[in-house]
Design an enzyme around this catalytic site. Structure first.
Site, PDB file in Angstrom:
ATOM      1  N   ASP A   1      35.347 -13.333  34.397  1.00 23.72           N
ATOM      2  CA  ASP A   1      36.004 -12.038  34.473  1.00 23.72           C
ATOM      3  C   ASP A   1      36.979 -11.984  35.649  1.00 23.72           C
ATOM      4  OD1 ASP A   1      36.161  -9.382  33.400  1.00 23.72           O
ATOM      5  OD2 ASP A   1      35.285  -8.714  35.296  1.00 23.72           O
TER       6      ASP A   1
ATOM      7  N   LEU B   1      41.518  -6.921  30.806  1.00 22.13           N
ATOM      8  CA  LEU B   1      41.915  -6.673  29.422  1.00 22.13           C
ATOM      9  C   LEU B   1      43.142  -5.769  29.367  1.00 22.13           C
ATOM     10  CD1 LEU B   1      41.412  -6.947  26.409  1.00 22.13           C
ATOM     11  CD2 LEU B   1      39.878  -4.971  26.547  1.00 22.13           C
TER      12      LEU B   1
ATOM     13  N   ASP C   1      43.964  18.330  75.014  1.00 20.98           N
ATOM     14  CA  ASP C   1      43.513  16.957  74.771  1.00 20.98           C
ATOM     15  C   ASP C   1      42.096  16.891  74.210  1.00 20.98           C
ATOM     16  OD1 ASP C   1      45.922  16.027  75.509  1.00 20.98           O
ATOM     17  OD2 ASP C   1      45.262  14.830  77.222  1.00 20.98           O
TER      18      ASP C   1
END
Lengths: 522, 428
Positions: free
Chosen positions: A282, A418, A36
């Site tokens: 944009d 674009l 562990d």
């Protein structure tokens, strides 16, 4: 039993480790089997801590089970105290130790150590990591806060003082959120009394009462403790988590009210670029991008608000693995007219994303797997996260700088405007084509013939069809469908099929495709 | 080889050397971690851990970024209903396995992997495995082994897995000619190199265990001789011997010397004459010797400290001290199998400080006092030690990297020189 491919949260003792590791001069003795100790590497590797977590494990083995595991625990606790000389100890069990029932709390009491010992009861088979962190922090606050310390009523001209609660080890961006919000509070003329658990010693915890109010940054960790502080010291706490520009403004107003200060100059001087970036032309193409949000409750509620109100996205799905906060997430989902998905089943989340066909997934490390499989852009907004989301650079999620970080992070995986237009106009380009990944991510090399990323989407979509009736695609319609850019094609396909089935059309033609388009809009 | 290493040739080794046995906190992985490489080695096997959320979290954390690919492992998480007896664990397990096999129909071999919780509540996975095996036969074979931390340390998970396969290996024909089995998961490229060398030596047939596909299991019988390619396969060796196979004692194929001796063990068993042996291995051996010599300039005279991890520590220490001139500050191993390690111990420098088991705090004290040039340790210790100014080599990489055989000898050395070189560069 639950079949689990990935788990969103670790076991509750990992949550306790996150508290112990965040704090100073505390040591955690964990009754646990050999192996562990893997949890150490969460802190030393993922968070890149330079120190070992302050945790001593008993690491019992099979041969110890025949003997006295309780004695083993007592030795480990005694040795840990002698070696590390902490101001306070935490003791508890991991899942296997819970089964052998040695009662670390009782055993440690018998050792009569000269420091406070906080015994943790963390039911490993019912609860998980965040619950464990919350419960541990609550127990630490309860046991260590000096209830005789009370803040005297504030005199005129005296600065307000607050505690900051919630930041812990292995928290998603906790380090930088804390710096951002601490700066913001100071700018507002508010002093910081104690920040906890991150960086707090037991001596600091004793002073918690000497504050006017509490700032709760991560409700998953600090809500329960804040509730106790309210009852004990009468300290109110903030309810808004300052993730996103709007939430940060709300938070400032809330703090101003609690601290009795004027927020005007802080709001006016805010270095918030994200709102202007989102307004600039944009970003117009971001309008109505379909986004799916999943993670811990705090981050998804915040993210959904930013997505809808600050980025102009459409939230098509919202969910959390934090069952403790299901109500808050359901309320948030109602704001966007969607059903909340409350689940810690990775496969269920995967199915929902496949069904909804979002254009962007905001999720955890796990949603990155899903998004990768489905070929959908993705950004990480919540734990669980891996090493790359503990970055070296300053990258808060909270405050105004956090909002700037979020804008950049979320837009980055999307195809830029674009390119998106050009792909909508011209097809068959060898490099920039409708199945290619965005070229700014360097992913344009996928050969056009490979349709692999699409396949699971379509398959999943086909499997989802519930009506026995099915509509088949005509050859021309299928060709036309392929002209739709990849990131909206899945949605278009599903809409067309639903449209056809609803109207009993068995063969989908080009006409059906455009009828459906006109019917549903984009 | 003695001509190459004249200094150590008079050493008595460490065969009877005292070993510090320690008990305390052990900073090691449990055997479940073996799944991370085994699920890639056997390409149509699936590993279903029956355990707790901790087990699921462990494999997920240890597997790191590899989990981006759809893996062939998962966890059946025991919940409170199972513990309270509200749900029948066996029925639950059958349901989970059925769902899994529906989702992954290409799976041919399913391992139910026991964990600490399943061992403590005494869930009988072997009965579950045989029940499920008969249900899904012949499409899927279901086996079980334990990777629990209470029983296994790290690479012992592979041992437990392979040992569970041994009883189902097909028997070799009664009068079959002697066959060689190479035991222990190796990188595919290493396996192929060894296969070529054995062919040149005229040794055959050679079978590798574990195989890459579940339907390519090697046969075993009294005519089988086997070479251990990995030092952590105690139970697998016992199981193979129980089926009549014979182990060839040899050092492990790490470094030029280890690889030569390992191949020599097989050559002797198959009656390969000295000239053939020399002719077959000389090119690769000489290449490796030259490549290792280059690394020697970086490593000679440097001291190294091994924390226990994989049981590879002793063969690695032997290679680093004899072929690279490193000084051994301490060689810690989680478990020392005297018989399998006999050839290795004989080659270690006299008075090497050996420790078995761990008390991590005491060992850290010794490490800090020794101030070695490089520390081999687990991921929980590496960064904290680096921050203290020590140079570390994290040990797990040694299990995930091709390191065996001639062609990898210099790569193996480079794994140790890289942290030292890096430290120099960053300081400059």
């Amino acid at each position: 039993m639950q079949l689990t491919l990935w788990t969103y949260e670790g076991p509750p003792h990992v949550g306790a480790m996150r508290i112990a590791t965040a704090m100073k001069d505390v040591h955690y003795v964990l009754h646990a089997p050999q192996g562990d100790t893997y949890a150490d590497l969460l802190f030393t590797m993922i968070e890149r801590n330079a120190k070992r977590p302050p945790v001593t494990y008993t690491t019992f083995q099979a041969r110890d089970l025949g003997g006295d595991t309780a004695e083993l625990f007592k030795n480990a606790a005694r040795e840990a105290y002698a070696r590390f000389k902490p101001q306070a100890m935490m003791v508890g069990s991991s899942c296997t130790a819970e089964l052998i029932q040695d009662d670390p709390g009782g055993l440690c009491k018998a050792l009569d150590l000269p420091v406070p010992v906080v015994a943790l009861e963390l039911p490993s088979y019912q609860r998980k990591e965040n619950w464990g962190a919350s419960e541990t922090f609550y127990q630490m606050v309860r046991n260590l806060a000096d209830t005789s310390v009370k803040r005297a009523p504030r005199e005129a001209g005296q600065r307000a003082r607050c505690n900051i609660l919630g930041p812990a080890a292995l928290g998603f961006r906790h380090r930088d959120d804390l710096r951002e919000i601490t700066g913001l509070l100071r700018e507002m003329g508010v002093d910081i009394n104690v920040t906890a658990p991150l960086g707090a010693s037991p001596a600091d915890m004793a002073r918690l009462g000497d504050a006017d109010f509490n700032v709760v940054l991560y409700p998953e960790i600090a809500n329960v403790a804040a509730g106790w502080l309210k009852r004990t010291f009468g300290q109110p706490s903030t309810r808004t988590v300052p993730i996103g520009s709007g939430a940060t403004r709300d938070f400032i107003n809330e703090v101003a009210e609690l601290a009795g200060v004027d927020p005007i100059h802080v709001l006016a001087n805010a270095d918030a670029r994200a709102p202007w970036y989102a307004k600039s032309v944009d970003s117009t193409y971001l309008t109505s991008k379909r986004v799916f949000v999943f993670g811990d409750a705090t981050h998804v509620v915040a993210a959904a608000r930013i997505a809808a109100q600050e980025m102009g996205f459409t939230v098509v799905g919202l969910g959390t693995y934090s069952r403790e906060f299901a109500r808050e997430v359901r309320e948030a989902a109602a704001l966007y007219g969607v059903d909340a998905l409350i689940s810690d089943d990775y496969l269920e989340v995967e199915a929902r994303i496949a069904e909804l066909q979002p254009e962007l997934v905001l999720g955890s490390q796990m949603e990155r797997h899903i998004a990768k499989r489905l070929g959908v852009p993705c950004a990480v907004i919540s734990a669980p996260v891996h090493v790359q989301d503990f970055p070296a650079r300053y990258s808060p999620q909270m405050g105004f700088e956090g909002a700037n970080v979020l804008f950049d992070t979320w837009v980055h995986p999307l195809m830029m405007g674009l390119e998106e237009h050009l792909i909508g106009m011209f097809r068959g380009d060898a490099e920039f084509h409708e199945d290619a990944a965005p070229s700014h991510l360097g992913g344009s090399v996928t050969p056009k013939t490979v349709v692999a990323p699409v396949a699971p989407v379509e398959q999943a979509a086909a499997n989802e069809t519930l009506t026995p009736q099915e509509a088949t695609w005509g050859l021309d319609a299928e060709k036309e469908l392929r002209k739709i850019p990849f990131f909206v094609r899945g949605k278009a396909k599903r809409n067309t099929e639903r449209f056809a089935i609803d109207r009993g059309v068995s063969l989908i033609t080009v006409e059906t495709l455009y009828d459906a388009k006109a019917h549903y809009g984009r | 080889m003695s001509a190459v290493f004249p200094i150590q040739s008079v050493s008595k080794g460490c065969a009877d050397a005292p070993v510090l046995k320690e008990r305390g906190q052990r900073e090691v992985f449990c055997g479940l971690t073996g799944i991370i490489w085994l699920h890639r080695k056997i390409q149509d096997a699936f590993f279903l851990v029956v355990g707790s959320r901790t087990c699921a979290h462990l494999i997920q954390s240890a597997a790191g970024v590899m989990i981006f690919a759809e893996p062939r492992f998962a966890t059946a998480i025991i919940d409170e209903r199972d513990l309270a007896g509200l749900a029948d664990c066996n029925e639950e397990l059958d349901r989970v396995v059925t769902r899994l096999i529906e989702r992954r129909p290409e799976i041919k071999l399913l391992f139910l992997v026991g964990s600490c919780p399943s061992e403590v509540i005494k869930l009988d996975l072997s009965r579950a495995a045989s029940r499920l095996s008969s249900r899904f036969s012949p499409d899927v074979r279901v086996l079980n082994y334990s990777g629990s931390g209470i029983e296994t340390t790290f690479t012992q998970g592979e041992d437990a897995c392979l040992a569970s396969l041994v009883p189902v290996l097909p028997p070799a024909a009664a009068h079959a000619p002697a066959a060689l089995m190479v035991v222990g998961a190796l990188a595919d490229v290493v396996e192929d190199q060894f296969a070529r060398l054995f062919k040149q030596l005229g040794i055959g047939p050679v079978q590798f265990f574990p195989p890459r596909q579940a339907n390519e299991m090697p046969t075993v019988g009294p005519n089988t001789v086997f070479l251990l390619a990995q030092p952590f396969l105690a139970d697998t060796a016992v199981a193979l011997e129980a089926r009549g196979a014979t182990r060839l004692p040899a050092p492990f194929p790490l470094g030029v010397e280890g690889t030569t001796a390992w191949l020599q063990a097989a050559a002797s068993a198959f009656g390969v004459d000295a000239a053939t042996f020399e002719g077959a291995i000389a090119p690769a051996r000489d290449r490796a010797t030259t490549a290792v010599a280059r690394q020697r300039t970086q490593l000679a005279g440097k001291s190294i400290f091994f924390f226990p991890d994989s049981q590879l520590e002793i063969p690695l220490a032997r290679f680093l001290s004899r072929e690279l001139g490193m000084l051994l500050a301490e060689v810690g191993t989680p478990y020392l199998h005297r018989q399998h390690m006999a050839e290795e111990l004989a080659l270690l420098p006299e008075n090497t400080f050996l420790s078995e088991g761990q008390h991590v705090e005491n060992q850290l004290d010794r490490c800090r006092a020794a101030q070695p040039d490089i520390v081999v340790c687990g991921l929980g210790l590496a960064n904290p030690l680096e921050a203290e100014g020590l140079t570390t080599k994290w040990a797990i990489e040694l299990v995930f990297t091709p390191i065996q055989g001639f062609e990898q000898a210099a790569d193996l050395a480079e794994l140790f020189s890289r942290p030292l070189v890096r430290r120099l560069r960053l300081a400059a």
